[in-house]
Design a protein around this motif. Structure first.
Motif, PDB file in Angstrom:
ATOM      1  N   SER A  42       0.808  -1.225   0.000  1.00  0.00           N
ATOM      2  CA  SER A  42       0.000   0.000   0.000  1.00  0.00           C
ATOM      3  C   SER A  42       0.840   1.273   0.000  1.00  0.00           C
ATOM      4  O   SER A  42       0.315   2.352  -0.283  1.00  0.00           O
ATOM      5  CB  SER A  42      -0.984  -0.009   1.167  1.00  0.00           C
ATOM      6  OG  SER A  42      -0.300  -0.047   2.395  1.00  0.00           O
ATOM      7  N   GLU A  43       2.136   1.173   0.295  1.00  0.00           N
ATOM      8  CA  GLU A  43       3.023   2.350   0.170  1.00  0.00           C
ATOM      9  C   GLU A  43       3.186   2.743  -1.299  1.00  0.00           C
ATOM     10  O   GLU A  43       3.456   3.894  -1.600  1.00  0.00           O
ATOM     11  CB  GLU A  43       4.397   2.065   0.782  1.00  0.00           C
ATOM     12  CG  GLU A  43       4.425   2.101   2.290  1.00  0.00           C
ATOM     13  CD  GLU A  43       4.218   3.479   2.874  1.00  0.00           C
ATOM     14  OE1 GLU A  43       4.570   4.475   2.222  1.00  0.00           O
ATOM     15  OE2 GLU A  43       3.689   3.548   3.987  1.00  0.00           O
ATOM     16  N   GLU A  44       3.041   1.781  -2.206  1.00  0.00           N
ATOM     17  CA  GLU A  44       3.210   2.045  -3.638  1.00  0.00           C
ATOM     18  C   GLU A  44       1.890   2.382  -4.327  1.00  0.00           C
ATOM     19  O   GLU A  44       1.875   2.625  -5.530  1.00  0.00           O
ATOM     20  CB  GLU A  44       3.833   0.821  -4.310  1.00  0.00           C
ATOM     21  CG  GLU A  44       5.213   0.496  -3.804  1.00  0.00           C
ATOM     22  CD  GLU A  44       5.769  -0.759  -4.431  1.00  0.00           C
ATOM     23  OE1 GLU A  44       5.228  -1.213  -5.458  1.00  0.00           O
ATOM     24  OE2 GLU A  44       6.748  -1.293  -3.890  1.00  0.00           O
ATOM     25  N   LEU A  45       0.793   2.384  -3.572  1.00  0.00           N
ATOM     26  CA  LEU A  45      -0.521   2.663  -4.150  1.00  0.00           C
ATOM     27  C   LEU A  45      -1.017   4.025  -3.691  1.00  0.00           C
ATOM     28  O   LEU A  45      -0.778   4.447  -2.561  1.00  0.00           O
ATOM     29  CB  LEU A  45      -1.520   1.571  -3.736  1.00  0.00           C
ATOM     30  CG  LEU A  45      -1.150   0.149  -4.151  1.00  0.00           C
ATOM     31  CD1 LEU A  45      -2.108  -0.845  -3.526  1.00  0.00           C
ATOM     32  CD2 LEU A  45      -1.148   0.019  -5.656  1.00  0.00           C
ATOM     33  N   ARG A  46      -1.753   4.699  -4.560  1.00  0.00           N
ATOM     34  CA  ARG A  46      -2.280   6.031  -4.290  1.00  0.00           C
ATOM     35  C   ARG A  46      -3.669   5.913  -3.685  1.00  0.00           C
ATOM     36  O   ARG A  46      -4.488   5.118  -4.128  1.00  0.00           O
ATOM     37  CB  ARG A  46      -2.357   6.807  -5.607  1.00  0.00           C
ATOM     38  CG  ARG A  46      -2.875   8.206  -5.512  1.00  0.00           C
ATOM     39  CD  ARG A  46      -3.080   8.829  -6.898  1.00  0.00           C
ATOM     40  NE  ARG A  46      -2.018   8.535  -7.833  1.00  0.00           N
ATOM     41  CZ  ARG A  46      -0.913   9.260  -7.971  1.00  0.00           C
ATOM     42  NH1 ARG A  46      -0.732  10.313  -7.224  1.00  0.00           N
ATOM     43  NH2 ARG A  46      -0.007   8.926  -8.857  1.00  0.00           N
ATOM     44  N   CYS A  47      -3.947   6.744  -2.693  1.00  0.00           N
ATOM     45  CA  CYS A  47      -5.304   6.814  -2.150  1.00  0.00           C
ATOM     46  C   CYS A  47      -6.178   7.482  -3.199  1.00  0.00           C
ATOM     47  O   CYS A  47      -5.852   8.560  -3.705  1.00  0.00           O
ATOM     48  CB  CYS A  47      -5.330   7.609  -0.856  1.00  0.00           C
ATOM     49  SG  CYS A  47      -6.992   7.876  -0.220  1.00  0.00           S
ATOM     50  N   LEU A  48      -7.279   6.869  -3.535  1.00  0.00           N
ATOM     51  CA  LEU A  48      -8.138   7.396  -4.590  1.00  0.00           C
ATOM     52  C   LEU A  48      -8.935   8.610  -4.133  1.00  0.00           C
ATOM     53  O   LEU A  48      -9.449   9.362  -4.955  1.00  0.00           O
ATOM     54  CB  LEU A  48      -9.086   6.296  -5.079  1.00  0.00           C
ATOM     55  CG  LEU A  48      -8.379   5.087  -5.677  1.00  0.00           C
ATOM     56  CD1 LEU A  48      -9.363   3.969  -5.939  1.00  0.00           C
ATOM     57  CD2 LEU A  48      -7.639   5.470  -6.933  1.00  0.00           C
ATOM     58  N   VAL A  49      -9.036   8.826  -2.826  1.00  0.00           N
ATOM     59  CA  VAL A  49      -9.750   9.987  -2.297  1.00  0.00           C
ATOM     60  C   VAL A  49      -8.784  11.153  -2.117  1.00  0.00           C
ATOM     61  O   VAL A  49      -9.026  12.266  -2.593  1.00  0.00           O
ATOM     62  CB  VAL A  49     -10.437   9.640  -0.956  1.00  0.00           C
ATOM     63  CG1 VAL A  49     -11.087  10.862  -0.343  1.00  0.00           C
ATOM     64  CG2 VAL A  49     -11.453   8.532  -1.156  1.00  0.00           C
ATOM     65  N   CYS A  50      -7.672  10.897  -1.431  1.00  0.00           N
ATOM     66  CA  CYS A  50      -6.714  11.971  -1.124  1.00  0.00           C
ATOM     67  C   CYS A  50      -5.842  12.324  -2.322  1.00  0.00           C
ATOM     68  O   CYS A  50      -5.486  13.476  -2.505  1.00  0.00           O
ATOM     69  CB  CYS A  50      -5.821  11.554   0.034  1.00  0.00           C
ATOM     70  SG  CYS A  50      -6.730  11.017   1.479  1.00  0.00           S
ATOM     71  N   GLN A  51      -5.455  11.369  -3.101  1.00  0.00           N
ATOM     72  CA  GLN A  51      -4.674  11.483  -4.327  1.00  0.00           C
ATOM     73  C   GLN A  51      -3.242  11.941  -4.125  1.00  0.00           C
ATOM     74  O   GLN A  51      -2.426  11.789  -5.001  1.00  0.00           O
ATOM     75  CB  GLN A  51      -5.368  12.388  -5.354  1.00  0.00           C
ATOM     76  CG  GLN A  51      -6.680  11.833  -5.812  1.00  0.00           C
ATOM     77  CD  GLN A  51      -7.345  12.707  -6.845  1.00  0.00           C
ATOM     78  OE1 GLN A  51      -6.780  13.696  -7.288  1.00  0.00           O
ATOM     79  NE2 GLN A  51      -8.540  12.353  -7.224  1.00  0.00           N
ATOM     80  N   ASN A  52      -2.915  12.525  -2.992  1.00  0.00           N
ATOM     81  CA  ASN A  52      -1.531  12.918  -2.770  1.00  0.00           C
ATOM     82  C   ASN A  52      -0.926  12.137  -1.608  1.00  0.00           C
ATOM     83  O   ASN A  52       0.145  12.455  -1.147  1.00  0.00           O
ATOM     84  CB  ASN A  52      -1.418  14.421  -2.522  1.00  0.00           C
ATOM     85  CG  ASN A  52      -2.164  14.847  -1.279  1.00  0.00           C
ATOM     86  OD1 ASN A  52      -3.005  14.110  -0.770  1.00  0.00           O
ATOM     87  ND2 ASN A  52      -1.882  16.024  -0.783  1.00  0.00           N
ATOM     88  N   GLU A  53      -1.643  11.138  -1.134  1.00  0.00           N
ATOM     89  CA  GLU A  53      -1.161  10.299  -0.053  1.00  0.00           C
ATOM     90  C   GLU A  53      -1.135   8.845  -0.520  1.00  0.00           C
ATOM     91  O   GLU A  53      -1.917   8.447  -1.371  1.00  0.00           O
ATOM     92  CB  GLU A  53      -2.088  10.376   1.156  1.00  0.00           C
ATOM     93  CG  GLU A  53      -1.929  11.606   1.988  1.00  0.00           C
ATOM     94  CD  GLU A  53      -2.788  11.540   3.237  1.00  0.00           C
ATOM     95  OE1 GLU A  53      -2.213  11.712   4.325  1.00  0.00           O
ATOM     96  OE2 GLU A  53      -4.002  11.330   3.131  1.00  0.00           O
TER      97      GLU A  53
END
Length: 164
Positions: A42-53
């Protein structure tokens, strides 16, 4: 005496209140190996809501759901690549912090370099145009004679010798 009575009453009231004990934080997963893999993925995946985290750092509800989904995929025996592929198939390349280089992501990968090249070409063209505008123009013989007359203080400019 009143002070002693007040102190005893306060101590008695405090003795009757329930004492809250701090406890250990419950682990996020029963298996620390699953949790470590989930965090690494999950460190390599983007949060789809925050987009910058990253998905690991986000506190959004969707991120919690996705982490839960990643944990269940890991428990099902999926490899890290299979987990990533599953999330990409559901959410697209946007979920990856480092999307692959393919025709649909060429603009993402090469767009900044194209913009930089266009800016450099535009700057060079602007500076060349500016330099050509700032070049002193060659004076004709009549203009040179008029300038010399003005500088010498004569009120009437003389005709140049080659034009007489």
């Amino acid at each position: 005496m009143n002070k002693t009575l007040a102190t005893l009453a306060t101590a008695a009231l405090l003795g009757m209140t329930p004492v809250a004990h701090a406890g250990e934080a419950a682990p996020l997963a029963a298996d620390p190996v699953v949790e470590a893999r989930m965090i690494a993925i999950s460190e390599e995946l983007r949060c789809l809501v925050c987009q910058n985290e990253s998905l690991a750092a986000s506190h959004a509800e969707l991120a919690e759901d996705l982490r839960r989904e990643v944990r269940s995929l890991i428990r099902d025996g999926k490899s890290d690549a299979e987990v990533r592929d599953y999330l990409v198939s559901r959410y697209g390349d946007f979920v990856l912090y480092r999307p692959p280089v393919k025709p649909t992501t060429w603009l993402l990968w090469f767009g900044p370099f194209l913009i930089l090249a266009a800016a450099i070409i535009g700057l060079i063209a602007y500076l060349r145009r500016r330099a050509s505008l700032l070049k002193p123009a060659a004076l004709s013989a009549a203009d040179r004679a008029a300038a010399e007359a003005l500088l010498s203080g004569d009120s009437q400019p003389t005709q140049p010798k080659d034009q007489a």
